[in-house]
Design a protein around this motif. Structure first.
Motif, PDB file in Angstrom:
ATOM      1  N   PHE A   1      35.714   6.359 -20.760  1.00 14.59           N
ATOM      2  CA  PHE A   1      36.048   7.098 -19.550  1.00 14.59           C
ATOM      3  C   PHE A   1      35.586   8.545 -19.721  1.00 14.59           C
ATOM      4  N   GLY A   2      35.312   9.203 -18.597  1.00 14.91           N
ATOM      5  CA  GLY A   2      34.992  10.622 -18.577  1.00 14.91           C
ATOM      6  C   GLY A   2      35.493  11.217 -17.274  1.00 14.91           C
ATOM      7  N   ILE A   3      36.331  12.257 -17.372  1.00 17.67           N
ATOM      8  CA  ILE A   3      36.983  12.829 -16.197  1.00 17.67           C
ATOM      9  C   ILE A   3      36.687  14.315 -16.121  1.00 17.67           C
ATOM     10  N   PHE A   4      36.117  14.757 -15.013  1.00 18.55           N
ATOM     11  CA  PHE A   4      35.786  16.165 -14.818  1.00 18.55           C
ATOM     12  C   PHE A   4      37.028  17.005 -14.549  1.00 18.55           C
ATOM     13  N   CYS A   5      36.992  18.243 -15.027  1.00 14.78           N
ATOM     14  CA  CYS A   5      38.005  19.230 -14.654  1.00 14.78           C
ATOM     15  C   CYS A   5      37.436  20.623 -14.906  1.00 14.78           C
ATOM     16  N   ASP A   6      38.139  21.646 -14.410  1.00 16.07           N
ATOM     17  CA  ASP A   6      37.722  23.010 -14.698  1.00 16.07           C
ATOM     18  C   ASP A   6      38.622  23.593 -15.778  1.00 16.07           C
ATOM     19  N   TRP A   7      38.429  24.859 -16.111  1.00 16.00           N
ATOM     20  CA  TRP A   7      39.156  25.457 -17.228  1.00 16.00           C
ATOM     21  C   TRP A   7      40.651  25.545 -16.960  1.00 16.00           C
TER      22      TRP A   7
ATOM     23  N   ALA B   1      26.817  -2.791 -17.693  1.00 17.18           N
ATOM     24  CA  ALA B   1      28.276  -2.762 -17.570  1.00 17.18           C
ATOM     25  C   ALA B   1      28.687  -2.115 -16.253  1.00 17.18           C
ATOM     26  N   PRO B   2      29.654  -2.691 -15.536  1.00 14.29           N
ATOM     27  CA  PRO B   2      30.090  -2.110 -14.268  1.00 14.29           C
ATOM     28  C   PRO B   2      30.724  -0.731 -14.455  1.00 14.29           C
ATOM     29  N   VAL B   3      30.483   0.140 -13.480  1.00 16.40           N
ATOM     30  CA  VAL B   3      30.988   1.513 -13.502  1.00 16.40           C
ATOM     31  C   VAL B   3      32.006   1.690 -12.378  1.00 16.40           C
ATOM     32  N   LEU B   4      33.085   2.417 -12.671  1.00 14.64           N
ATOM     33  CA  LEU B   4      34.143   2.668 -11.707  1.00 14.64           C
ATOM     34  C   LEU B   4      34.301   4.160 -11.461  1.00 14.64           C
ATOM     35  N   ASP B   5      34.429   4.542 -10.171  1.00 14.66           N
ATOM     36  CA  ASP B   5      34.780   5.904  -9.791  1.00 14.66           C
ATOM     37  C   ASP B   5      35.747   5.836  -8.620  1.00 14.66           C
ATOM     38  N   PRO B   6      37.053   6.028  -8.857  1.00 15.81           N
ATOM     39  CA  PRO B   6      38.029   5.937  -7.768  1.00 15.81           C
ATOM     40  C   PRO B   6      38.140   7.199  -6.916  1.00 15.81           C
ATOM     41  N   PHE B   7      37.260   8.161  -7.148  1.00 14.68           N
ATOM     42  CA  PHE B   7      37.164   9.375  -6.323  1.00 14.68           C
ATOM     43  C   PHE B   7      35.680   9.643  -6.081  1.00 14.68           C
ATOM     44  N   MET B   8      35.002   8.724  -5.416  1.00 14.20           N
ATOM     45  CA  MET B   8      33.541   8.723  -5.457  1.00 14.20           C
ATOM     46  C   MET B   8      32.902   9.807  -4.607  1.00 14.20           C
ATOM     47  N   GLY B   9      33.645  10.438  -3.687  1.00 12.11           N
ATOM     48  CA  GLY B   9      33.024  11.484  -2.885  1.00 12.11           C
ATOM     49  C   GLY B   9      31.781  10.981  -2.186  1.00 12.11           C
ATOM     50  N   SER B  10      30.672  11.683  -2.354  1.00  8.80           N
ATOM     51  CA  SER B  10      29.422  11.291  -1.700  1.00  8.80           C
ATOM     52  C   SER B  10      28.654  10.232  -2.478  1.00  8.80           C
TER      53      SER B  10
ATOM     54  N   LEU C   1      41.563  -4.349  -7.979  1.00  2.00           N
ATOM     55  CA  LEU C   1      40.527  -4.757  -8.928  1.00  2.00           C
ATOM     56  C   LEU C   1      41.110  -5.597 -10.061  1.00  2.00           C
ATOM     57  N   GLY C   2      40.271  -6.432 -10.640  1.00  2.00           N
ATOM     58  CA  GLY C   2      40.703  -7.313 -11.699  1.00  2.00           C
ATOM     59  C   GLY C   2      40.924  -6.587 -13.020  1.00  2.00           C
ATOM     60  N   THR C   3      41.751  -7.149 -13.863  1.00  2.00           N
ATOM     61  CA  THR C   3      42.013  -6.592 -15.187  1.00  2.00           C
ATOM     62  C   THR C   3      40.748  -6.640 -16.042  1.00  2.00           C
ATOM     63  N   ALA C   4      40.457  -5.532 -16.723  1.00  2.00           N
ATOM     64  CA  ALA C   4      39.291  -5.418 -17.615  1.00  2.00           C
ATOM     65  C   ALA C   4      37.990  -5.768 -16.903  1.00  2.00           C
ATOM     66  N   SER C   5      37.880  -5.361 -15.631  1.00  2.00           N
ATOM     67  CA  SER C   5      36.721  -5.754 -14.819  1.00  2.00           C
ATOM     68  C   SER C   5      35.588  -4.740 -14.830  1.00  2.00           C
ATOM     69  N   VAL C   6      35.795  -3.556 -15.420  1.00  2.00           N
ATOM     70  CA  VAL C   6      34.723  -2.552 -15.461  1.00  2.00           C
ATOM     71  C   VAL C   6      34.522  -2.071 -16.896  1.00  2.00           C
ATOM     72  N   GLY C   7      33.308  -1.603 -17.161  1.00  2.00           N
ATOM     73  CA  GLY C   7      32.967  -1.170 -18.518  1.00  2.00           C
ATOM     74  C   GLY C   7      33.046   0.321 -18.731  1.00  2.00           C
ATOM     75  N   GLY C   8      33.105   1.099 -17.631  1.00  2.00           N
ATOM     76  CA  GLY C   8      33.169   2.544 -17.765  1.00  2.00           C
ATOM     77  C   GLY C   8      33.827   3.169 -16.554  1.00  2.00           C
ATOM     78  N   LEU C   9      34.620   4.212 -16.790  1.00  2.00           N
ATOM     79  CA  LEU C   9      35.295   4.963 -15.738  1.00  2.00           C
ATOM     80  C   LEU C   9      34.816   6.401 -15.789  1.00  2.00           C
ATOM     81  N   PHE C  10      34.187   6.865 -14.706  1.00  4.48           N
ATOM     82  CA  PHE C  10      33.686   8.239 -14.643  1.00  4.48           C
ATOM     83  C   PHE C  10      34.092   8.812 -13.289  1.00  4.48           C
ATOM     84  N   ALA C  11      34.923   9.847 -13.321  1.00  6.70           N
ATOM     85  CA  ALA C  11      35.541  10.304 -12.082  1.00  6.70           C
ATOM     86  C   ALA C  11      35.555  11.823 -11.996  1.00  6.70           C
ATOM     87  N   ASP C  12      35.467  12.302 -10.758  1.00  2.05           N
ATOM     88  CA  ASP C  12      35.578  13.718 -10.442  1.00  2.05           C
ATOM     89  C   ASP C  12      36.759  13.874  -9.489  1.00  2.05           C
TER      90      ASP C  12
END
Length: 249
Positions: free
Chosen positions: A104-110, A204-213, A29-40
């Motif tokens: 960015f927002g990244i999910f995790c458990d306790w 703004a483009p959204v990125l999820d490099p672990f998109m699952g379903s 992917l290009g540098t600075a090509s997405v506006g938000g990163l949200f991943a699980d």
């Protein structure tokens, strides 16, 4: 083992996806090509030898002798130190792709919360806080314990926030995860992803490099935001691709 393929992108005007691993995809992917990163990403929850060889369908979805009929997902064979290193590595690669000031927002458990907050800071992002997804009382109970009904979202920005960033969103979102039509063992509700995605600019483009379903992608596309995502497991990727094409222009 899931084979790592060369990056073969499937694209349309608002959708770029690939059946590959996160690092390979991010490098494409290009540098600075997405506006938000949200991943699980995979949590490797527990981080001990006892959980390394347990299939994800039994670890997260099993009750007694029953296990999930859905395909197992990748990345659950790391202890905490391995997971820390992996998380730092992919976050550092994602920092190049996320625009300056992008969220960015990244999910995790306790269990993995300390690991993920460390990884965010080491990789160079600005850590701004922790938000909560309250899964309600529908989670599996444990006698003599408080319910583990929350997952956490470690969030922040790629450098200082953009001037004029003025959205105010709730720091806790309550939505049950009980459903009979899941397409992934640990699928996030689209409503939860809508909540997260709404922090970034419209369009703004959204990125999820672990998109699952593909729940992040559904939230992005449904709100008029282009989506970039990848998934390593071929069976899960095909599910996501079919689902996302229904929402793509």
């Amino acid at each position: 083992m899931h084979p790592v393929s060369k990056t073969k992108l499937e694209t349309s005007s608002d959708l770029t996806i690939s059946n590959t691993d996160a690092l390979t995809f991010l490098d494409s992917l290009g540098t600075a090509s997405v506006g938000g990163l949200f991943a699980d990403p995979p949590y490797s929850s527990g981080g001990g030898q006892r959980s390394i060889n347990v299939p994800t369908g039994k670890k997260y979805c099993g009750t007694g002798r029953k296990v999930s009929p859905l395909p197992d997902f990748a990345g659950e064979t790391m202890d905490q130190r391995s997971n820390l290193r992996f998380t730092i590595t992919w976050l550092a690669a994602a920092q190049r792709v996320l625009e300056p000031g992008g969220y960015f927002g990244i999910f995790c458990d306790w269990r993995q919360l300390p690991v993920f907050t460390d990884a965010v800071q080491i990789s160079g992002f600005h850590w701004k806080g922790v938000s909560v997804w309250d899964k309600t009382e529908g989670v599996r109970p444990q006698k003599g314990a408080f319910r583990h009904q929350c997952e956490y979202i470690v969030w922040g920005t790629n450098g200082p926030k953009k001037p004029g960033a003025n959205r105010i969103l709730p720091g806790c979102f309550r939505k049950s995860n009980v459903t009979r039509d899941k397409l992934h063992q640990t699928q996030k509700p689209v409503e939860v992803m809508n909540w997260l995605v709404s922090i970034i600019d419209e369009g703004a483009p959204v990125l999820d490099p672990f998109m699952g379903s593909g729940s992040t992608g559904v939230a992005a596309l449904s709100s008029g935001r282009p989506f970039f995502g990848c998934e390593l497991v071929p069976e899960i990727y095909q599910v996501a691709k079919a689902r996302l094409r229904e929402h793509s222009v």
